[in-house]
Motif scaffolding. Structure first.
Motif, PDB file in Angstrom:
ATOM      1  N   UNK A  24     -26.000 -27.156   0.770  1.00 12.25           N
ATOM      2  CA  UNK A  24     -26.700 -26.140   1.570  1.00 12.25           C
ATOM      3  C   UNK A  24     -26.883 -24.830   0.794  1.00 12.25           C
ATOM      4  N   UNK A  25     -27.013 -24.905  -0.528  1.00 13.26           N
ATOM      5  CA  UNK A  25     -27.249 -23.729  -1.365  1.00 13.26           C
ATOM      6  C   UNK A  25     -28.626 -23.850  -2.000  1.00 13.26           C
ATOM      7  N   UNK A  36     -28.612  -7.707  -1.277  1.00 10.19           N
ATOM      8  CA  UNK A  36     -28.228  -8.923  -0.565  1.00 10.19           C
ATOM      9  C   UNK A  36     -28.693  -8.910   0.885  1.00 10.19           C
ATOM     10  N   UNK A  37     -28.656  -7.759   1.535  1.00  8.48           N
ATOM     11  CA  UNK A  37     -29.077  -7.672   2.934  1.00  8.48           C
ATOM     12  C   UNK A  37     -30.573  -7.946   3.080  1.00  8.48           C
ATOM     13  N   UNK A  59     -25.216 -17.714   5.573  1.00 10.25           N
ATOM     14  CA  UNK A  59     -23.805 -17.351   5.606  1.00 10.25           C
ATOM     15  C   UNK A  59     -23.378 -16.551   4.381  1.00 10.25           C
ATOM     16  N   UNK A  60     -24.053 -16.746   3.228  1.00 12.89           N
ATOM     17  CA  UNK A  60     -23.674 -16.017   2.019  1.00 12.89           C
ATOM     18  C   UNK A  60     -24.877 -15.872   1.102  1.00 12.89           C
ATOM     19  N   UNK A  90     -31.031 -15.257  -6.865  1.00 12.76           N
ATOM     20  CA  UNK A  90     -30.182 -15.241  -5.678  1.00 12.76           C
ATOM     21  C   UNK A  90     -29.907 -16.677  -5.248  1.00 12.76           C
ATOM     22  N   UNK A  91     -28.642 -16.965  -4.961  1.00  7.71           N
ATOM     23  CA  UNK A  91     -28.242 -18.254  -4.419  1.00  7.71           C
ATOM     24  C   UNK A  91     -27.848 -18.017  -2.970  1.00  7.71           C
ATOM     25  N   UNK A  92     -28.583 -18.658  -2.056  1.00  8.28           N
ATOM     26  CA  UNK A  92     -28.413 -18.450  -0.625  1.00  8.28           C
ATOM     27  C   UNK A  92     -27.711 -19.667  -0.039  1.00  8.28           C
ATOM     28  N   UNK A  93     -26.628 -19.438   0.716  1.00  3.91           N
ATOM     29  CA  UNK A  93     -25.899 -20.509   1.388  1.00  3.91           C
ATOM     30  C   UNK A  93     -26.228 -20.462   2.873  1.00  3.91           C
TER      31      UNK A  93
END
Length: 106
Positions: A24-25, A36-37, A59-60, A90-93
């Motif tokens: 899920x990344x 990040x926001x 989540x991250x 950027x790696x989004x989880x």
């Protein structure tokens, strides 16, 4: 300050990033000034769940600066040096059980 449609420039499709999809990344090249926001808000707004259920829950978010590589080549007996451009990654989880429809079936 970049707008919400300028934050995510392109998805990063590599062998390593595709193996992270099972966890899920998801990896994206993002605007260098985005934090990040802003990245979290852009992903939740621009993409929908792979099941078609609707909104995503991030989540991250992990960010990193990827430096450009130096490339050496020879042209007509002379050697030259150039450099590939660097970018911000950027790696989004995502939350459990969610996926991005863009990456399904790649």
């Amino acid at each position: 300050m970049p707008g919400i449609y300028e934050i995510i420039e392109r998805p990063i499709i590599t062998e390593k990033s595709l193996t992270m999809n099972g966890e899920r990344k998801y990896a994206f090249a993002v605007h260098p000034d985005a934090n990040k926001f802003q990245i979290r808000q852009a992903v939740e707004t621009l993409f929908t769940d792979g099941d078609g259920d609707g909104k995503l829950t991030v989540t991250a978010v992990n960010t990193m600066i990827v430096k450009g590589k130096i490339k050496r080549y020879r042209v007509f007996g002379r050697s030259s040096v150039s450099k590939t451009p660097g970018y911000k990654k950027a790696v989004v989880t995502l939350a459990e059980g969610q996926s991005i429809q863009l990456f399904e079936g790649v």
